[in-house]
Design a protein around this motif. Structure first.
Motif, mmCIF file in Angstrom:
data_model
loop_
_atom_site.group_PDB
_atom_site.id
_atom_site.type_symbol
_atom_site.label_atom_id
_atom_site.label_comp_id
_atom_site.label_asym_id
_atom_site.label_seq_id
_atom_site.Cartn_x
_atom_site.Cartn_y
_atom_site.Cartn_z
ATOM 1 N N ASP A 292 -47.637 -49.355 -20.717
ATOM 2 C CA ASP A 292 -48.894 -49.959 -21.161
ATOM 3 C C ASP A 292 -50.055 -49.706 -20.195
ATOM 4 O OD1 ASP A 292 -47.389 -51.051 -23.251
ATOM 5 O OD2 ASP A 292 -47.027 -52.918 -22.182
ATOM 6 N N THR A 293 -49.817 -48.954 -19.126
ATOM 7 C CA THR A 293 -50.770 -48.886 -18.018
ATOM 8 C C THR A 293 -51.581 -47.596 -17.997
ATOM 9 O OG1 THR A 293 -49.208 -47.830 -16.496
ATOM 10 C CG2 THR A 293 -49.155 -50.251 -16.626
ATOM 11 N N ASN A 294 -52.637 -47.612 -17.191
ATOM 12 C CA ASN A 294 -53.439 -46.407 -16.975
ATOM 13 C C ASN A 294 -52.696 -45.375 -16.138
ATOM 14 O OD1 ASN A 294 -55.585 -48.745 -17.356
ATOM 15 N ND2 ASN A 294 -56.601 -46.828 -17.870
ATOM 16 N N ILE A 295 -51.832 -45.815 -15.217
ATOM 17 C CA ILE A 295 -51.074 -44.841 -14.431
ATOM 18 C C ILE A 295 -50.177 -44.004 -15.337
ATOM 19 C CG2 ILE A 295 -49.297 -46.559 -13.884
ATOM 20 C CD1 ILE A 295 -50.283 -43.461 -11.798
ATOM 21 N N ASN A 296 -49.661 -44.607 -16.406
ATOM 22 C CA ASN A 296 -48.858 -43.859 -17.366
ATOM 23 C C ASN A 296 -49.685 -42.735 -17.985
ATOM 24 O OD1 ASN A 296 -46.030 -44.237 -18.602
ATOM 25 N ND2 ASN A 296 -47.284 -43.869 -20.434
ATOM 26 N N ALA A 297 -50.928 -43.048 -18.336
ATOM 27 C CA ALA A 297 -51.803 -42.050 -18.952
ATOM 28 C C ALA A 297 -52.091 -40.903 -18.003
ATOM 29 C CB ALA A 297 -53.102 -42.721 -19.395
ATOM 30 N N ASN A 344 -52.866 -51.705 -34.071
ATOM 31 C CA ASN A 344 -53.527 -50.421 -33.817
ATOM 32 C C ASN A 344 -54.422 -50.463 -32.581
ATOM 33 O OD1 ASN A 344 -52.343 -48.886 -35.786
ATOM 34 N ND2 ASN A 344 -53.973 -49.158 -37.294
ATOM 35 N N ILE A 345 -53.894 -51.086 -31.531
ATOM 36 C CA ILE A 345 -54.585 -51.072 -30.241
ATOM 37 C C ILE A 345 -54.105 -49.839 -29.470
ATOM 38 C CG2 ILE A 345 -54.941 -52.253 -28.062
ATOM 39 C CD1 ILE A 345 -54.367 -54.890 -29.556
ATOM 40 N N PRO A 346 -54.977 -48.859 -29.248
ATOM 41 C CA PRO A 346 -54.539 -47.680 -28.495
ATOM 42 C C PRO A 346 -54.384 -48.010 -27.018
ATOM 43 C CG PRO A 346 -56.883 -47.517 -29.011
ATOM 44 C CD PRO A 346 -56.374 -48.759 -29.697
ATOM 45 N N LYS A 347 -53.246 -47.644 -26.455
ATOM 46 C CA LYS A 347 -53.043 -47.768 -25.014
ATOM 47 C C LYS A 347 -53.710 -46.587 -24.315
ATOM 48 C CE LYS A 347 -48.431 -49.748 -25.873
ATOM 49 N NZ LYS A 347 -46.999 -49.653 -25.517
ATOM 50 N N SER A 418 -61.097 -49.431 -15.146
ATOM 51 C CA SER A 418 -62.296 -50.251 -15.336
ATOM 52 C C SER A 418 -63.002 -49.976 -16.654
ATOM 53 C CB SER A 418 -63.276 -50.035 -14.167
ATOM 54 O OG SER A 418 -63.684 -48.687 -14.104
ATOM 55 N N THR A 419 -62.751 -48.831 -17.276
ATOM 56 C CA THR A 419 -63.471 -48.482 -18.508
ATOM 57 C C THR A 419 -62.647 -48.649 -19.775
ATOM 58 O OG1 THR A 419 -62.810 -46.146 -18.420
ATOM 59 C CG2 THR A 419 -64.817 -46.777 -17.236
ATOM 60 N N CYS A 420 -61.341 -48.530 -19.675
ATOM 61 C CA CYS A 420 -60.474 -48.540 -20.867
ATOM 62 C C CYS A 420 -59.120 -49.089 -20.447
ATOM 63 C CB CYS A 420 -60.343 -47.123 -21.433
ATOM 64 S SG CYS A 420 -59.263 -46.968 -22.879
ATOM 65 N N ASN A 421 -58.989 -50.404 -20.492
ATOM 66 C CA ASN A 421 -57.812 -51.056 -19.930
ATOM 67 C C ASN A 421 -57.470 -52.293 -20.767
ATOM 68 O OD1 ASN A 421 -55.787 -52.115 -18.341
ATOM 69 N ND2 ASN A 421 -56.951 -51.987 -16.415
ATOM 70 N N PRO A 422 -56.936 -52.089 -21.973
ATOM 71 C CA PRO A 422 -56.631 -53.252 -22.817
ATOM 72 C C PRO A 422 -55.599 -54.183 -22.201
ATOM 73 C CG PRO A 422 -55.671 -51.239 -23.728
ATOM 74 C CD PRO A 422 -56.590 -50.815 -22.632
ATOM 75 N N ALA A 447 -60.338 -51.007 -25.543
ATOM 76 C CA ALA A 447 -59.291 -49.990 -25.531
ATOM 77 C C ALA A 447 -59.817 -48.603 -25.871
ATOM 78 C CB ALA A 447 -58.184 -50.382 -26.510
ATOM 79 N N ASN A 448 -61.146 -48.407 -25.750
ATOM 80 C CA ASN A 448 -61.741 -47.116 -26.071
ATOM 81 C C ASN A 448 -62.353 -46.475 -24.840
ATOM 82 O OD1 ASN A 448 -61.317 -47.047 -28.987
ATOM 83 N ND2 ASN A 448 -62.704 -48.803 -29.031
ATOM 84 N N PRO A 449 -62.431 -45.153 -24.798
ATOM 85 C CA PRO A 449 -63.023 -44.487 -23.644
ATOM 86 C C PRO A 449 -64.504 -44.814 -23.497
ATOM 87 C CG PRO A 449 -61.764 -42.941 -24.991
ATOM 88 C CD PRO A 449 -61.887 -44.199 -25.785
#
Length: 498
Positions: A292-297, A344-347, A418-422, A447-449
């Motif tokens: 669910d994290t940004n590090i995953n992305a 439909n919340i994009p991670k 800080s910008t896209c972190n649901p 949850a958007n860029p």
């Protein structure tokens, strides 16, 4: 500040971007639910995968295989009601099945071993002829319903037979019997079908790949592709409902993939045989909180830049969070495999895949690639993805040779903590396990860029810089600007009003 990286417009860098070939799903029976189809439609509308692979094609919840007694004789009949409904839904959404043949119908199973909350039977068939008859009957039914295109649907025999939980006693010889009997039956029915295996994961991977190919060589079998899985974390720590893992070194994981390529190519008969990663992700558990994290992305951005080096195709596990291997999820963000959460919340990971699809649509000529970025070009300009896995905020600087007679539009889409972190927004809201509609919309809004833009003057050696924050992913396009202002419209004057 980083060193300036010069982008050679005439450069050619090998880069196989097959991001949209296939995506994974939980068991196929979940496709009968509304939320599942909503998530899949969203993913297809935004990314558009060609194939979808999931477990449980022959499990009892799909209800294909049935035995009954008549006049003292055991007879077999097939029921395609649910599989037709599932595959009809897939095709309507523009995605085709990647047919994983498994698990075993209870009435055909030789034992009682099962796996998962939904109890998929993982024992060999008690009668191999009945198994292959079932497989061929299904393929015939699918061709009758959907036509010759079914022959283009990839086939994989079983799932992770090197793990005792997925195949009784992880018996390689018994698995090879399953593969051999299935392979021969399918090829006799229609040689156009592409059949692969052994679909292994992790444990004794080199031993299994080599052993599988030796058995194939002995029998004169040429599988159409080799399939395996790819996960990149250490063994997790379970706390409460959740699994906490440490990411493994990227280079070590790429070396492991290369070792499979080397084993396959060491057999003259199988040199160059395509390899499909029919599952890949970071954590291999459906409660792996890293998902669910940004590090995953950011980590997966690097993976996607290189997975195509030695693999023809790779399939992320999975598209959505409707998933029940370890039971029904306990909360909205629960570490589910999906790139999309309920509602439909994009991670953040969703956007990594979306960016790579946009990169593929932009152009196939790769001009630059390193451990933190990949850049392609077309006749309008450049597009690229940058990521930052574990450094503090960094600035990446590139110089591009741009047409001096043109202006260029620089668009950046930024995904970072800080910008896209649901996940953070949900946490700050109190971690509602079962959010209501307005809460879902609030979380989705975060949850958007972040999109930013600028105008860049065309020149040889035009300098462009990008701030990539820790655990961030940035997608950009740098394309010729077509400036067509209306009569009397002066943008500078508009924004100077006060």
């Amino acid at each position: 500040m980083s060193d300036m990286i010069k982008i050679d417009s005439a450069g050619k860098v090998n880069f196989n971007n097959n991001v949209d070939y296939c995506v994974g799903t939980g068991r196929l029976g979940l496709a009968l639910t509304e939320e599942y189809l909503k998530e899949l439609k969203y993913v297809q509308d935004m990314i558009g995968f060609s194939f979808i692979r999931g477990h449980g094609l022959f499990s009892d919840d799909v209800s294909i295989y049935h035995e009954y007694e008549e006049d003292g004789e055991t007879k077999v009949e097939y029921n395609y009601t649910y599989i037709d409904r599932i595959f009809d839904s897939y095709l309507k959404l523009g995605i085709r099945p990647y047919l994983e043949l498994g698990f075993m119908p209870e009435q055909l199973a030789s034992g009682i071993q099962t796996i998962f909350y939904w109890k998929g039977n993982t024992t060999p068939p008690k009668d191999y002829k009945k198994w292959t008859d079932m497989v061929i009957a299904l393929l015939q039914h699918l061709m009758d319903r959907y036509g010759d295109e079914v022959a283009t649907w990839p086939i994989e025999v079983w799932n992770e037979p090197n793990l005792a939980g997925f195949w009784y006693e992880a018996d390689m010889d018994e698995y090879f019997k399953l593969f051999k009997e299935t392979f021969y039956a399918i090829k006799k029915f229609d040689s156009r079908f592409m059949v692969g295996g052994p679909a292994i994961c992790g444990v004794k991977d080199a031993e299994w790949i080599e052993g599988f190919l030796k058995l194939c060589k002995k029998e004169g079998i040429r599988p159409d592709r080799i399939t395996r899985h790819h996960y990149t974390v250490d063994f997790p720590e379970r706390i409460g409902h959740y699994d906490y893992s440490t990411l493994e070194d990227s280079e070590m994981r790429f070396d492991n993939l290369k070792s499979t390529r080397d084993i396959v190519d060491s057999f003259e008969e199988y040199r160059g045989l395509p390899i499909h990663l029919t599952e890949f992700s970071t954590s291999y558990t459906p409660k792996g909180v890293i998902h669910d994290t940004n590090i995953n992305a950011a980590y997966l951005a690097r993976q996607l830049s290189r997975l195509g080096d030695v693999n023809e195709a790779y399939s992320y596990w999975t598209f959505g969070d409707v998933f029940e291997e370890q039971g029904v999820p306990d909360s909205l963000f629960h570490g589910g495999f999906g790139m999309v959460a309920a509602g439909n919340i994009p991670k953040p990971t969703f956007w990594t895949f979306y960016f790579y699809k946009q990169l593929k649509l932009f152009g196939s000529d790769c001009v630059y690639r390193d451990d933190n970025s990949v850049i392609v070009k077309n006749d309008k300009g450049f597009s690229g993805i940058l990521w930052n896995i574990d450094e503090e905020d960094i600035e990446r600087q590139y110089s591009f040779d741009l047409d001096p007679s043109s202006e260029y539009t620089l668009i950046k889409k930024i995904v970072d903590e800080s910008t896209c972190n649901p996940l953070k927004l949900w946490h700050d809201m109190g971690e509602p396990a079962y959010p209501m509609g307005d809460e879902i919309e609030m979380i989705k809004s975060g949850a958007n860029p972040l999109v930013s833009s600028a105008v860049v003057a065309g020149k040889i050696g035009a300098e462009v810089s990008f701030e990539v924050k820790k655990h961030g992913v940035v997608y950009f396009t740098l394309t010729k600007r077509n400036y067509t202002p209306d009569r009397g419209y002066d943008y500078d004057k508009v924004i100077s009003f006060h």
